[in-house]
Design an enzyme around this catalytic site. Structure first.
Site, PDB file in Angstrom:
ATOM      1  N   GLU A  91       0.817  -1.206   0.000  1.00 47.10           N
ATOM      2  CA  GLU A  91       0.000   0.000   0.000  1.00 47.10           C
ATOM      3  C   GLU A  91       0.853   1.259   0.000  1.00 47.10           C
ATOM      4  O   GLU A  91       1.932   1.311   0.580  1.00 47.10           O
ATOM      5  CB  GLU A  91      -0.914  -0.008   1.230  1.00 47.10           C
ATOM      6  CG  GLU A  91      -1.913  -1.144   1.146  1.00 47.10           C
ATOM      7  CD  GLU A  91      -2.915  -1.149   2.298  1.00 47.10           C
ATOM      8  OE1 GLU A  91      -4.059  -1.529   2.042  1.00 47.10           O
ATOM      9  OE2 GLU A  91      -2.566  -0.778   3.417  1.00 47.10           O
ATOM     10  N   CYS A 104       3.427   8.392   1.249  1.00 47.28           N
ATOM     11  CA  CYS A 104       3.987   7.425   2.205  1.00 47.28           C
ATOM     12  C   CYS A 104       4.170   6.097   1.472  1.00 47.28           C
ATOM     13  O   CYS A 104       3.212   5.503   0.985  1.00 47.28           O
ATOM     14  CB  CYS A 104       3.016   7.296   3.372  1.00 47.28           C
ATOM     15  SG  CYS A 104       3.551   6.114   4.603  1.00 47.28           S
ATOM     16  N   CYS A 111       6.769  -7.175   7.282  1.00 43.34           N
ATOM     17  CA  CYS A 111       7.964  -6.742   7.998  1.00 43.34           C
ATOM     18  C   CYS A 111       8.332  -7.835   8.978  1.00 43.34           C
ATOM     19  O   CYS A 111       7.461  -8.454   9.585  1.00 43.34           O
ATOM     20  CB  CYS A 111       7.698  -5.434   8.750  1.00 43.34           C
ATOM     21  SG  CYS A 111       9.166  -4.800   9.607  1.00 43.34           S
ATOM     22  N   CYS A 115       7.121  -5.509  15.673  1.00 50.47           N
ATOM     23  CA  CYS A 115       6.762  -4.564  16.728  1.00 50.47           C
ATOM     24  C   CYS A 115       5.330  -4.894  17.144  1.00 50.47           C
ATOM     25  O   CYS A 115       4.463  -5.104  16.296  1.00 50.47           O
ATOM     26  CB  CYS A 115       6.875  -3.128  16.232  1.00 50.47           C
ATOM     27  SG  CYS A 115       8.553  -2.722  15.698  1.00 50.47           S
ATOM     28  N   CYS A 118       2.116  -2.958  15.733  1.00 50.76           N
ATOM     29  CA  CYS A 118       2.094  -2.624  14.302  1.00 50.76           C
ATOM     30  C   CYS A 118       1.425  -3.725  13.498  1.00 50.76           C
ATOM     31  O   CYS A 118       1.811  -4.894  13.585  1.00 50.76           O
ATOM     32  CB  CYS A 118       3.525  -2.393  13.814  1.00 50.76           C
ATOM     33  SG  CYS A 118       3.648  -2.185  12.031  1.00 50.76           S
ATOM     34  N   GLY A 164       6.988  -2.168   6.084  1.00 54.51           N
ATOM     35  CA  GLY A 164       8.362  -2.655   6.024  1.00 54.51           C
ATOM     36  C   GLY A 164       9.380  -1.769   6.702  1.00 54.51           C
ATOM     37  O   GLY A 164       9.113  -0.609   7.017  1.00 54.51           O
ATOM     38  N   GLU A 165      10.553  -2.360   6.924  1.00 49.67           N
ATOM     39  CA  GLU A 165      11.674  -1.620   7.514  1.00 49.67           C
ATOM     40  C   GLU A 165      12.644  -1.273   6.371  1.00 49.67           C
ATOM     41  O   GLU A 165      13.362  -2.142   5.871  1.00 49.67           O
ATOM     42  CB  GLU A 165      12.355  -2.495   8.587  1.00 49.67           C
ATOM     43  CG  GLU A 165      13.690  -1.983   9.084  1.00 49.67           C
ATOM     44  CD  GLU A 165      13.690  -0.512   9.517  1.00 49.67           C
ATOM     45  OE1 GLU A 165      12.875  -0.131  10.365  1.00 49.67           O
ATOM     46  OE2 GLU A 165      14.518   0.258   8.980  1.00 49.67           O
ATOM     47  N   SER A 196      12.191   6.346   7.601  1.00 48.00           N
ATOM     48  CA  SER A 196      11.836   6.058   8.991  1.00 48.00           C
ATOM     49  C   SER A 196      12.365   4.679   9.337  1.00 48.00           C
ATOM     50  O   SER A 196      12.138   3.714   8.613  1.00 48.00           O
ATOM     51  CB  SER A 196      10.316   6.084   9.152  1.00 48.00           C
ATOM     52  OG  SER A 196       9.947   5.658  10.447  1.00 48.00           O
ATOM     53  N   SER A 218      11.954   5.551  15.055  1.00 48.79           N
ATOM     54  CA  SER A 218      10.780   5.115  15.813  1.00 48.79           C
ATOM     55  C   SER A 218      11.214   4.719  17.214  1.00 48.79           C
ATOM     56  O   SER A 218      11.741   3.634  17.416  1.00 48.79           O
ATOM     57  CB  SER A 218      10.129   3.931  15.103  1.00 48.79           C
ATOM     58  OG  SER A 218       9.588   4.366  13.877  1.00 48.79           O
ATOM     59  N   LEU A 219      10.973   5.594  18.164  1.00 45.01           N
ATOM     60  CA  LEU A 219      11.469   5.388  19.527  1.00 45.01           C
ATOM     61  C   LEU A 219      10.445   4.604  20.372  1.00 45.01           C
ATOM     62  O   LEU A 219      10.731   3.516  20.833  1.00 45.01           O
ATOM     63  CB  LEU A 219      11.758   6.765  20.128  1.00 45.01           C
ATOM     64  CG  LEU A 219      12.952   6.915  21.058  1.00 45.01           C
ATOM     65  CD1 LEU A 219      14.183   6.228  20.518  1.00 45.01           C
ATOM     66  CD2 LEU A 219      13.230   8.409  21.272  1.00 45.01           C
ATOM     67  N   HIS A 220       9.309   5.200  20.617  1.00 42.81           N
ATOM     68  CA  HIS A 220       8.158   4.545  21.262  1.00 42.81           C
ATOM     69  C   HIS A 220       8.310   4.163  22.727  1.00 42.81           C
ATOM     70  O   HIS A 220       7.340   3.724  23.347  1.00 42.81           O
ATOM     71  CB  HIS A 220       7.693   3.306  20.486  1.00 42.81           C
ATOM     72  CG  HIS A 220       7.509   3.536  19.023  1.00 42.81           C
ATOM     73  ND1 HIS A 220       6.945   4.692  18.516  1.00 42.81           N
ATOM     74  CD2 HIS A 220       7.824   2.771  17.946  1.00 42.81           C
ATOM     75  CE1 HIS A 220       6.919   4.608  17.201  1.00 42.81           C
ATOM     76  NE2 HIS A 220       7.447   3.473  16.830  1.00 42.81           N
ATOM     77  N   ASN A 295      -3.017   3.742  16.320  1.00 45.99           N
ATOM     78  CA  ASN A 295      -4.147   3.380  15.466  1.00 45.99           C
ATOM     79  C   ASN A 295      -4.494   1.916  15.665  1.00 45.99           C
ATOM     80  O   ASN A 295      -3.704   1.048  15.337  1.00 45.99           O
ATOM     81  CB  ASN A 295      -3.816   3.644  13.990  1.00 45.99           C
ATOM     82  CG  ASN A 295      -3.763   5.126  13.701  1.00 45.99           C
ATOM     83  OD1 ASN A 295      -4.687   5.867  14.016  1.00 45.99           O
ATOM     84  ND2 ASN A 295      -2.651   5.579  13.133  1.00 45.99           N
ATOM     85  N   CYS A 338      -1.184   5.511   9.960  1.00 47.74           N
ATOM     86  CA  CYS A 338       0.059   4.831  10.339  1.00 47.74           C
ATOM     87  C   CYS A 338      -0.224   3.494  10.983  1.00 47.74           C
ATOM     88  O   CYS A 338      -1.060   3.407  11.868  1.00 47.74           O
ATOM     89  CB  CYS A 338       0.804   5.603  11.417  1.00 47.74           C
ATOM     90  SG  CYS A 338       1.417   7.132  10.896  1.00 47.74           S
TER      91      CYS A 338
END
Ligand code: SAH
Ligand code: SF4
Length: 356
Positions: A91, A104, A111, A115, A118, A164-165, A196, A218-220, A295, A338
């Site tokens: 997508e 985006c 991936c 995580c 996600c 994906g990463e 990212s 991406s810290l989180h 989300n 996201c």
């Protein structure tokens, strides 16, 4: 075998033209047709000799991923589902704002990093996207959106924040980035192209050397025990090393800061103590924060932070001197926000996903 010219960055395209006995400026002409004008038929490339058009038609093709579906959200957000073969699809999302238009882009089918919050991570990993499949997303969006009557760009920014990463598909992502930056292709400035990453440290260093675009990390979580759970790659590349890598990246970066992304998850990483710990963690790294409301997706087991919690969290960061933006959720009526990008991932064989 027929080669797909969308797989070639400027350097490889020039090599290809020299291999077939043509002058290098022909490569530039074809590049403009392909990327700038979205042309996929050599026969229409009117400033090339007819014989060259025929020769290219025999030995090459311009083949973007196949468009499965285009969706429009009420707020102007658009989403394209592109087939990449084998029942897999990725997508791409376009987000229009007052002063910019952001695309985006996805870098992998699924991936491998898992995580926990996600949707893409939950789907597992199938494979890396090719250069044609990555840049093909921009190719489609550009064709669908065109440019403003005054010639102004509709897509002014690209963020590699889809599925994906990106740094685990390094070579293909760098070639695609080179095309985004190339004046004969999409001509975007380095500051308007953002990768990212969840923090794949060795690849962050290589990106800084090979193609320093803007970087979002991406810290989180503000500490290792919590980040180990939310972003499992943290067990391999923990926070102290990640902060050092961010400082190294800034020496190459086109912007003098790193953007830290932080998904706000209710009761998990969103209280005042977390915010204060975060300030301590990043205080030496020139950075800005982007707080992303979580989300939800079916079966995630997490919820979105309460508005008051986000405001308190934000105030603590701002009092410490950080610039903080809270990402508005866009396109949720078409699942384009996201972490909601799911595409279609079949045969999750997890080949070569996570670094050993
Ligand atoms: N793999 C890269 C880029 C793709 S994810 C990375 O992790 O940075 C793009 C961003 O969306 C990341 O910051 C990611 O953490 C965030 N994200 C993932 N799932 C989300 C969700 N359910 N809600 C909100 N943001 C999410
Ligand atoms: Fe992969 Fe990024 Fe999702 Fe983590 S957040 S699973 S790294 S796409």
């Amino acid at each position: 075998m027929t080669v797909n010219l969308l797989d070639f960055d400027a350097e490889r395209l020039a090599d290809f033209f020299s291999e077939i006995g043509e002058k290098p400026f022909r490569a530039k002409q074809v590049m403009k047709w392909m990327h700038r004008f979205g042309e996929s038929d050599f026969a229409n490339m009117s400033d090339l000799a007819k014989s060259l058009r025929a020769k290219l038609g025999d030995m090459a093709e311009i083949r973007p991923p196949e468009l499965v579906r285009e969706l429009d959200a009420a707020d102007g957000t658009k989403k394209w589902l592109l087939s990449v073969g084998g029942d897999n699809a990725v997508e791409t999302v376009f987000i229009p704002e007052a002063n910019r238009g952001t695309l985006c882009i996805s870098s992998q089918v699924g991936c491998a990093l898992e995580c926990s919050f996600c949707s893409t991570g939950r789907q597992g990993f199938n494979r890396n996207l090719s250069v044609a499949e990555i840049v093909g997303q921009l190719w489609w969006a550009n064709r669908a959106l065109g440019s403003e009557p005054g010639g102004e760009r509709i897509i002014s920014n690209v963020v590699m924040m889809g599925m994906g990463e990106p740094l685990l598909n390094f070579e293909n992502v760098v070639s695609a980035l080179n095309l985004m930056l190339d004046d004969s292709a999409y001509g975007l400035s380095r500051r308007r192209v953002t990768v990212s990453t969840s923090g794949v440290i060795p690849a962050m260093d290589r990106l800084g050397e090979r193609c320093p675009v803007a970087l979002a990390v991406s810290l989180h979580a503000p500490n290792d025990p919590l980040r180990d759970v939310l972003v499992p790659i943290n067990r391999k590349y923990p926070l102290k090393e990640l902060m050092a890598a961010c400082l190294r990246y800034i020496e190459h970066a086109p912007r003098d800061f790193i953007t830290f992304e932080y998904v706000m998850i209710d009761g998990v990483n969103d209280n005042a103590a977390h915010a204060r710990e975060l300030v301590e963690l990043v205080k030496n790294v020139p950075s800005k924060f982007n707080l992303i409301p979580f989300n939800p997706f079916p079966g995630s087991g997490y919820g979105r932070s309460k508005h008051a919690a986000v405001e308190t969290f934000k105030a603590i960061l701002m009092d410490a001197g950080f610039v903080v933006t809270t990402r508005k959720t866009r396109g949720d009526d078409i699942d384009a926000a996201c972490g909601q990008l799911a595409g279609q991932v079949r045969d999750k064989t997890k080949r070569s996903g996570v670094p050993a």
